[in-house]
Motif scaffolding. Structure first.
Motif, PDB file in Angstrom:
ATOM      1  N   LYS A 107      -6.618  52.280  72.707  1.00 50.09           N
ATOM      2  CA  LYS A 107      -5.558  53.005  71.998  1.00 50.09           C
ATOM      3  C   LYS A 107      -5.072  54.241  72.747  1.00 50.09           C
ATOM      4  O   LYS A 107      -4.103  54.872  72.332  1.00 50.09           O
ATOM      5  N   ARG A 108      -5.713  54.589  73.837  1.00 51.81           N
ATOM      6  CA  ARG A 108      -5.346  55.828  74.520  1.00 51.81           C
ATOM      7  C   ARG A 108      -3.941  55.728  75.101  1.00 51.81           C
ATOM      8  O   ARG A 108      -3.537  54.706  75.627  1.00 51.81           O
ATOM      9  N   TYR A 109      -3.211  56.818  74.960  1.00 49.51           N
ATOM     10  CA  TYR A 109      -1.819  56.859  75.411  1.00 49.51           C
ATOM     11  C   TYR A 109      -1.012  55.705  74.807  1.00 49.51           C
ATOM     12  O   TYR A 109      -0.146  55.128  75.447  1.00 49.51           O
ATOM     13  N   GLY A 110      -1.300  55.380  73.578  1.00 54.05           N
ATOM     14  CA  GLY A 110      -0.581  54.295  72.924  1.00 54.05           C
ATOM     15  C   GLY A 110       0.738  54.762  72.328  1.00 54.05           C
ATOM     16  O   GLY A 110       0.823  55.853  71.761  1.00 54.05           O
ATOM     17  N   ARG A 111       1.764  53.935  72.469  1.00 52.81           N
ATOM     18  CA  ARG A 111       3.049  54.232  71.838  1.00 52.81           C
ATOM     19  C   ARG A 111       3.227  53.305  70.634  1.00 52.81           C
ATOM     20  O   ARG A 111       3.030  52.102  70.719  1.00 52.81           O
ATOM     21  N   MET A 112       3.577  53.905  69.513  1.00 52.96           N
ATOM     22  CA  MET A 112       3.757  53.147  68.283  1.00 52.96           C
ATOM     23  C   MET A 112       4.921  52.165  68.398  1.00 52.96           C
ATOM     24  O   MET A 112       5.850  52.377  69.174  1.00 52.96           O
ATOM     25  N   ARG A 113       4.849  51.114  67.589  1.00 58.08           N
ATOM     26  CA  ARG A 113       5.939  50.142  67.469  1.00 58.08           C
ATOM     27  C   ARG A 113       6.637  50.358  66.131  1.00 58.08           C
ATOM     28  O   ARG A 113       5.972  50.489  65.094  1.00 58.08           O
ATOM     29  N   TRP A 114       7.953  50.368  66.148  1.00 55.04           N
ATOM     30  CA  TRP A 114       8.690  50.538  64.899  1.00 55.04           C
ATOM     31  C   TRP A 114       8.292  49.497  63.867  1.00 55.04           C
ATOM     32  O   TRP A 114       8.207  49.781  62.673  1.00 55.04           O
ATOM     33  N   ASP A 115       8.044  48.261  64.317  1.00 50.80           N
ATOM     34  CA  ASP A 115       7.768  47.180  63.372  1.00 50.80           C
ATOM     35  C   ASP A 115       6.282  46.974  63.121  1.00 50.80           C
ATOM     36  O   ASP A 115       5.877  45.990  62.508  1.00 50.80           O
ATOM     37  N   GLY A 116       5.451  47.920  63.591  1.00 49.97           N
ATOM     38  CA  GLY A 116       4.008  47.776  63.435  1.00 49.97           C
ATOM     39  C   GLY A 116       3.410  48.785  62.480  1.00 49.97           C
ATOM     40  O   GLY A 116       4.116  49.514  61.765  1.00 49.97           O
ATOM     41  N   LEU A 117       2.081  48.823  62.457  1.00 50.05           N
ATOM     42  CA  LEU A 117       1.320  49.794  61.676  1.00 50.05           C
ATOM     43  C   LEU A 117       0.755  50.848  62.615  1.00 50.05           C
ATOM     44  O   LEU A 117       0.496  50.575  63.793  1.00 50.05           O
ATOM     45  N   ALA A 118       0.551  52.036  62.104  1.00 50.31           N
ATOM     46  CA  ALA A 118      -0.115  53.071  62.892  1.00 50.31           C
ATOM     47  C   ALA A 118      -1.598  52.764  63.011  1.00 50.31           C
ATOM     48  O   ALA A 118      -2.184  52.104  62.145  1.00 50.31           O
ATOM     49  N   CYS A 119      -2.210  53.249  64.103  1.00 50.53           N
ATOM     50  CA  CYS A 119      -3.667  53.211  64.147  1.00 50.53           C
ATOM     51  C   CYS A 119      -4.180  54.288  63.191  1.00 50.53           C
ATOM     52  O   CYS A 119      -3.403  55.062  62.632  1.00 50.53           O
ATOM     53  N   THR A 120      -5.469  54.329  62.973  1.00 51.09           N
ATOM     54  CA  THR A 120      -6.039  55.292  62.035  1.00 51.09           C
ATOM     55  C   THR A 120      -5.642  56.722  62.424  1.00 51.09           C
ATOM     56  O   THR A 120      -5.819  57.130  63.569  1.00 51.09           O
ATOM     57  N   ILE A 121      -5.066  57.440  61.470  1.00 53.42           N
ATOM     58  CA  ILE A 121      -4.692  58.835  61.703  1.00 53.42           C
ATOM     59  C   ILE A 121      -5.966  59.678  61.678  1.00 53.42           C
ATOM     60  O   ILE A 121      -6.659  59.744  60.663  1.00 53.42           O
ATOM     61  N   LEU A 122      -6.275  60.287  62.806  1.00 54.59           N
ATOM     62  CA  LEU A 122      -7.488  61.091  62.934  1.00 54.59           C
ATOM     63  C   LEU A 122      -7.154  62.572  62.751  1.00 54.59           C
ATOM     64  O   LEU A 122      -6.011  62.936  62.476  1.00 54.59           O
ATOM     65  N   THR A 123      -8.152  63.409  62.932  1.00 55.23           N
ATOM     66  CA  THR A 123      -7.957  64.838  62.704  1.00 55.23           C
ATOM     67  C   THR A 123      -7.231  65.524  63.862  1.00 55.23           C
ATOM     68  O   THR A 123      -6.871  66.692  63.759  1.00 55.23           O
ATOM     69  N   LYS A 124      -7.048  64.807  64.947  1.00 53.20           N
ATOM     70  CA  LYS A 124      -6.203  65.285  66.050  1.00 53.20           C
ATOM     71  C   LYS A 124      -5.315  64.112  66.452  1.00 53.20           C
ATOM     72  O   LYS A 124      -5.829  63.091  66.885  1.00 53.20           O
ATOM     73  N   CYS A 125      -4.016  64.262  66.304  1.00 59.78           N
ATOM     74  CA  CYS A 125      -3.111  63.211  66.766  1.00 59.78           C
ATOM     75  C   CYS A 125      -2.828  63.449  68.247  1.00 59.78           C
ATOM     76  O   CYS A 125      -1.697  63.734  68.666  1.00 59.78           O
ATOM     77  N   ASP A 126      -3.896  63.352  69.023  1.00 58.58           N
ATOM     78  CA  ASP A 126      -3.877  63.643  70.446  1.00 58.58           C
ATOM     79  C   ASP A 126      -3.633  62.336  71.189  1.00 58.58           C
ATOM     80  O   ASP A 126      -4.352  61.350  70.984  1.00 58.58           O
ATOM     81  N   ILE A 127      -2.636  62.317  72.070  1.00 57.89           N
ATOM     82  CA  ILE A 127      -2.298  61.072  72.761  1.00 57.89           C
ATOM     83  C   ILE A 127      -3.441  60.590  73.659  1.00 57.89           C
ATOM     84  O   ILE A 127      -3.483  59.417  74.038  1.00 57.89           O
ATOM     85  N   HIS A 128      -4.383  61.481  73.998  1.00 54.61           N
ATOM     86  CA  HIS A 128      -5.561  61.059  74.769  1.00 54.61           C
ATOM     87  C   HIS A 128      -6.535  60.274  73.891  1.00 54.61           C
ATOM     88  O   HIS A 128      -7.411  59.584  74.407  1.00 54.61           O
ATOM     89  N   TRP A 129      -6.407  60.402  72.581  1.00 57.41           N
ATOM     90  CA  TRP A 129      -7.345  59.765  71.653  1.00 57.41           C
ATOM     91  C   TRP A 129      -6.873  58.410  71.168  1.00 57.41           C
ATOM     92  O   TRP A 129      -7.673  57.513  70.907  1.00 57.41           O
ATOM     93  N   GLY A 130      -5.556  58.288  70.935  1.00 59.22           N
ATOM     94  CA  GLY A 130      -5.083  57.065  70.304  1.00 59.22           C
ATOM     95  C   GLY A 130      -3.588  56.885  70.435  1.00 59.22           C
ATOM     96  O   GLY A 130      -2.916  57.575  71.221  1.00 59.22           O
TER      97      GLY A 130
END
Length: 373
Positions: free
Chosen positions: A283-306
């Motif tokens: 999930k690192r450096y992942g870009r969301m898809r408009w037609d998809g679901l988000a990954c689990t929202i964590l306590t830091k929405c850090d692009i290094h994390w997910g």
């Protein structure tokens, strides 16, 4: 008669918001996180926030604040950390404070004697001690007179635009049947999954590091989800993009929707990731898809994390976007620093999941009414 609730470890009040949507009256919340307490107080004006650690919370104070006597509370909810409690008979014993927190939760259950209890925790609780944590939780509550069943609920099955798994314990001391809510969203169900487009597509377009203040919505609400979360709001708050540095901004244009760190040219990868296996850090450096679901929202929405990169813009998601992906209504104003705001959002039970639990509780409680009749 309106059903009453008290929320322990309440945080910003995601579960409380869901219960209120279902028709419960939340009377009080307790947490030791000061910024979350300010958020809870502002967004639950009919509930009393009691600050401080649960160890300092007396049953007498809860009764005084809520006006309830022992046995009158409908449901006590909360998510005490249980990671350590599973091994309290072994090496760590009660030395780990997280184990003690569950003990404190039991103390409140014993003192208030609610008709129902709801507890939530991470799915990983099943793996602790080969399931000992779950068995112990149920045994301790049984000793207080509660039948308890647990199940893993998927937030996306209840209209939350996010893949999120939580173990939810439901119990009562009334001898009534216990079950968990049936999924309402997804293939072959009443409603399709709520996509990221459904969730945040109406929010203003902003760039990396931009803080537009409180702009108007970009478009009219185009989904039932947007209409529900916007309510009567006309402007968007807490929609400021974190500022990413040049090294990250050089990486992001290479990542398509649904892409990740694997799409970044090797020479631009962080040193540690140049040695990573292609199967690692999915999930690192992942870009969301408009037609998809988000990954689990964590306590830091850090692009290094997910996968916290906006579907189109080269930036990380804002507090408001994270809150939308958690299904928080737009009237929620999160207090504290930006870091504390993200923590409150990520730690919460998604309100729409809380609403589904609350509505199902009311259905289960109707058995009590029929039985009494």
């Amino acid at each position: 008669m309106t059903k009453s609730a008290i929320d322990l470890f309440c945080g910003a009040g995601g579960l409380s918001a869901g219960l209120e949507m279902a028709g419960f009256r939340v009377l009080a919340g307790n947490d030791c996180f000061e910024a979350a307490g300010k958020t809870f107080s502002a967004t639950h004006p009919n509930a009393q926030f009691i600050p401080g650690p649960i160890e300092d919370l007396s049953v007498e104070r809860l009764m005084r604040v809520t006006g309830l006597k022992k046995g009158e509370l409908t449901v006590l909810v909360g998510g005490p950390p249980c990671q350590a409690y599973s091994v309290y008979n072994h090496k760590r014993g009660m030395h780990d404070r997280r184990a003690t927190l569950f003990r404190e939760y039991l103390r409140i259950v014993e003192g208030m004697k609610p008709e129902w209890i709801v507890m939530e925790n991470v799915k990983g609780i099943y793996s602790i001690g080969g399931g000992e944590a779950v068995r112990t939780i149920k045994a301790e509550l049984a000793a207080l007179g509660y039948d308890v069943e647990e199940a893993v609920l998927k937030a996306e099955d209840f209209g939350v635009p996010q893949e999120r798994r939580r173990v939810v314990f439901i119990g009562n001391r009334l001898g009534l049947p216990i079950s968990h809510p049936d999924p309402t969203h997804g293939p072959d169900r009443a409603h399709p999954f709520t996509t990221i487009q459904d969730a945040i597509g109406d929010l203003p377009e902003i760039e990396n590091g931009e803080d537009p203040g409180a702009p108007a919505y970009r478009t009219e609400a185009s989904s039932a989800f947007q209409r529900q979360l916007r309510g009567n709001a006309t402007h968007v708050t807490q929609h400021a993009a974190p500022r990413l540095g040049k090294v990250n901004m050089d990486r992001l244009p290479h990542i398509p929707q649904g892409g990740s760190w694997r799409d970044i040219p090797h020479e631009l990868l962080p040193a540690g990731m140049k040695r990573a296996k292609r199967s690692d850090h999915t999930k690192r450096y992942g870009r969301m898809r408009w037609d998809g679901l988000a990954c689990t929202i964590l306590t830091k929405c850090d692009i290094h994390w997910g996968a916290y990169i906006h579907p189109e813009k080269d930036r990380a998601i804002t507090v408001r976007e994270a809150a939308r992906l958690q299904s928080f209504p737009d009237y929620f104003e999160f207090f504290g620093s930006k870091t504390e705001q993200y923590i409150q959002v990520g730690n919460a039970v998604p309100p729409l999941l809380g609403k589904a639990i609350g509505e199902h509780l009311l259905t289960l409680m109707s058995h009590q009414v029929r039985r009494a009749a």
